[in-house]
Enzyme design. Structure first.
Site, PDB file in Angstrom:
ATOM      1  N   SER A  15       0.831  -1.215   0.000  1.00  0.00           N
ATOM      2  CA  SER A  15       0.000   0.000   0.000  1.00  0.00           C
ATOM      3  C   SER A  15       0.864   1.264   0.000  1.00  0.00           C
ATOM      4  O   SER A  15       0.474   2.284  -0.590  1.00  0.00           O
ATOM      5  CB  SER A  15      -0.989  -0.009   1.174  1.00  0.00           C
ATOM      6  OG  SER A  15      -0.324   0.168   2.395  1.00  0.00           O
ATOM      7  N   ASN A  16       2.021   1.195   0.627  1.00  0.00           N
ATOM      8  CA  ASN A  16       2.931   2.355   0.535  1.00  0.00           C
ATOM      9  C   ASN A  16       3.506   2.483  -0.867  1.00  0.00           C
ATOM     10  O   ASN A  16       3.651   3.599  -1.381  1.00  0.00           O
ATOM     11  CB  ASN A  16       4.050   2.249   1.576  1.00  0.00           C
ATOM     12  CG  ASN A  16       3.612   2.757   2.929  1.00  0.00           C
ATOM     13  OD1 ASN A  16       3.414   3.953   3.108  1.00  0.00           O
ATOM     14  ND2 ASN A  16       3.392   1.841   3.863  1.00  0.00           N
ATOM     15  N   ARG A  93      12.905  -8.009   5.204  1.00  0.00           N
ATOM     16  CA  ARG A  93      14.149  -8.770   5.350  1.00  0.00           C
ATOM     17  C   ARG A  93      15.225  -7.841   5.894  1.00  0.00           C
ATOM     18  O   ARG A  93      15.303  -6.680   5.485  1.00  0.00           O
ATOM     19  CB  ARG A  93      14.650  -9.274   3.983  1.00  0.00           C
ATOM     20  CG  ARG A  93      13.715 -10.158   3.243  1.00  0.00           C
ATOM     21  CD  ARG A  93      13.852 -11.607   3.573  1.00  0.00           C
ATOM     22  NE  ARG A  93      15.215 -12.097   3.622  1.00  0.00           N
ATOM     23  CZ  ARG A  93      15.573 -13.183   4.304  1.00  0.00           C
ATOM     24  NH1 ARG A  93      14.689 -13.844   5.010  1.00  0.00           N
ATOM     25  NH2 ARG A  93      16.828 -13.596   4.287  1.00  0.00           N
ATOM     26  N   ASN A 109      13.657   4.332   4.163  1.00  0.00           N
ATOM     27  CA  ASN A 109      12.698   3.347   4.665  1.00  0.00           C
ATOM     28  C   ASN A 109      11.559   4.081   5.343  1.00  0.00           C
ATOM     29  O   ASN A 109      11.738   5.187   5.851  1.00  0.00           O
ATOM     30  CB  ASN A 109      13.395   2.436   5.689  1.00  0.00           C
ATOM     31  CG  ASN A 109      12.468   1.399   6.291  1.00  0.00           C
ATOM     32  OD1 ASN A 109      11.714   0.753   5.567  1.00  0.00           O
ATOM     33  ND2 ASN A 109      12.500   1.242   7.603  1.00  0.00           N
ATOM     34  N   HIS A 111       8.946   3.491   8.488  1.00  0.00           N
ATOM     35  CA  HIS A 111       8.776   2.634   9.668  1.00  0.00           C
ATOM     36  C   HIS A 111       7.541   3.126  10.440  1.00  0.00           C
ATOM     37  O   HIS A 111       7.381   4.337  10.644  1.00  0.00           O
ATOM     38  CB  HIS A 111      10.023   2.704  10.547  1.00  0.00           C
ATOM     39  CG  HIS A 111       9.930   1.841  11.757  1.00  0.00           C
ATOM     40  ND1 HIS A 111      10.106   0.469  11.707  1.00  0.00           N
ATOM     41  CD2 HIS A 111       9.630   2.128  13.045  1.00  0.00           C
ATOM     42  CE1 HIS A 111       9.938  -0.037  12.923  1.00  0.00           C
ATOM     43  NE2 HIS A 111       9.644   0.947  13.752  1.00  0.00           N
ATOM     44  N   ALA A 175      -1.416   7.932   7.549  1.00  0.00           N
ATOM     45  CA  ALA A 175      -0.335   8.930   7.663  1.00  0.00           C
ATOM     46  C   ALA A 175       0.868   8.503   6.831  1.00  0.00           C
ATOM     47  O   ALA A 175       1.521   9.347   6.199  1.00  0.00           O
ATOM     48  CB  ALA A 175       0.053   9.107   9.130  1.00  0.00           C
TER      49      ALA A 175
HETATM   50  C1  GAR Z   1       3.940  -0.516   6.620  1.00  0.00           C
HETATM   51  O1  GAR Z   1       3.185  -0.182   7.750  1.00  0.00           O
HETATM   52  C2  GAR Z   1       5.409  -0.177   6.836  1.00  0.00           C
HETATM   53  O2  GAR Z   1       5.590   0.986   7.596  1.00  0.00           O
HETATM   54  C3  GAR Z   1       5.863  -1.399   7.600  1.00  0.00           C
HETATM   55  O3  GAR Z   1       5.244  -2.475   6.958  1.00  0.00           O
HETATM   56  C4  GAR Z   1       3.992  -2.033   6.418  1.00  0.00           C
HETATM   57  C5  GAR Z   1       3.940  -2.424   4.970  1.00  0.00           C
HETATM   58  O4  GAR Z   1       2.672  -2.186   4.428  1.00  0.00           O
HETATM   59  N1  GAR Z   1       7.280  -1.508   7.578  1.00  0.00           N
HETATM   60  C6  GAR Z   1       7.999  -1.978   8.597  1.00  0.00           C
HETATM   61  O5  GAR Z   1       7.501  -2.389   9.620  1.00  0.00           O
HETATM   62  C7  GAR Z   1       9.503  -1.979   8.354  1.00  0.00           C
HETATM   63  N2  GAR Z   1      10.186  -2.107   9.589  1.00  0.00           N
HETATM   64  P1  GAR Z   1       2.466  -2.035   2.867  1.00  0.00           P
HETATM   65  O6  GAR Z   1       3.085  -3.288   2.238  1.00  0.00           O
HETATM   66  O7  GAR Z   1       0.988  -1.997   2.669  1.00  0.00           O
HETATM   67  O8  GAR Z   1       3.154  -0.782   2.435  1.00  0.00           O
END
Ligand code: GAR
Length: 196
Positions: A15-16, A93, A109, A111, A175
């Site tokens: 989704s990001n 990973r 990244n 987080h 957000a």
């Molecule tokens: C997101 O919330 C991202 O911030 C998190 O994984 C999710 C991925 O969602 N990332 C971490 O925790 C990295 N340490 P998405 O695949 O829908 O973007």
């Protein structure tokens, strides 16, 4: 000057990645996504990228004897595609020090916490357990230490009475979808990252 060429690494939902793809769909946006790599072949994010007409690559970490050789394969693909900035977007990973050093200053990244609070996994449960009034997300430069590099932008959300991990995660994710394109815009405006 051309748009900054971005590679995105994902492991799942994406989704990001979608938020970044949507931002890059505007020709006036200063970055373009040129390659999406997933370590999971069935990742939903690969379909999102393909729908947007972006090149995709699945590289299964299980096909490699160690972390270094898997990372080397990703590195080769990113460089062959002329990638100038790597965005980690739910890439689950750990990366080898060699890979991180090779992209130092060129890898970011997102987080799901207000770093330095709540590094690692289960950040929303960590926030609820800590009883904080505010939670959120951070876009940061990637350094060898996990979730530790300099922050670029943070997005803050309130923790509300009655919040569960799910309700809080949903508020943070909204957000994230605003924050990541904004951070990419800021970085892409900095011409020093471009190879041309
Ligand atoms: C997101 O919330 C991202 O911030 C998190 O994984 C999710 C991925 O969602 N990332 C971490 O925790 C990295 N340490 P998405 O695949 O829908 O973007």
């Amino acid at each position: 000057m051309g748009r900054l060429k971005v590679g995105v690494l994902i492991s799942g939902r994406g989704s990001n990645l979608q938020a970044l793809l949507d931002a890059c769909a505007d020709p006036a946006f200063p970055a373009e996504i040129a390659l999406v790599i997933s370590n999971v072949a069935a990742a939903e994010g690969l379909d999102r990228a393909a729908k947007a007409g972006v090149a995709t690559l699945a590289i299964d970490h299980k096909d490699f004897p160690d972390r270094e050789s898997f990372d080397a394969k990703m590195d080769e693909a990113l460089r062959a595609a002329g990638i100038e900035l790597v965005c980690l977007a739910g890439f689950m990973r750990l990366l080898s020090t060699g890979f991180v050093e090779g992209w130092r200053g060129r890898m970011i990244n997102i987080h799901p916490s207000l770093l330095p609070a709540f590094k690692g996994l289960h950040t929303h449960a960590q926030a609820l357990a800590a009883g904080v009034a505010e939670h959120g997300c951070t876009v940061h430069w990637v350094t060898p230490a996990l979730d530790d590099g300099p922050a670029i932008l943070q997005g803050r959300v309130p923790v509300l009475a009655g919040d569960t991990v799910e309700t809080l995660a949903a508020r943070v994710l909204e957000a994230e979808h605003r924050l990541y394109p904004e951070a990419l815009r800021l970085i892409a405006r900095d011409s020093s990252l471009r190879s041309e």
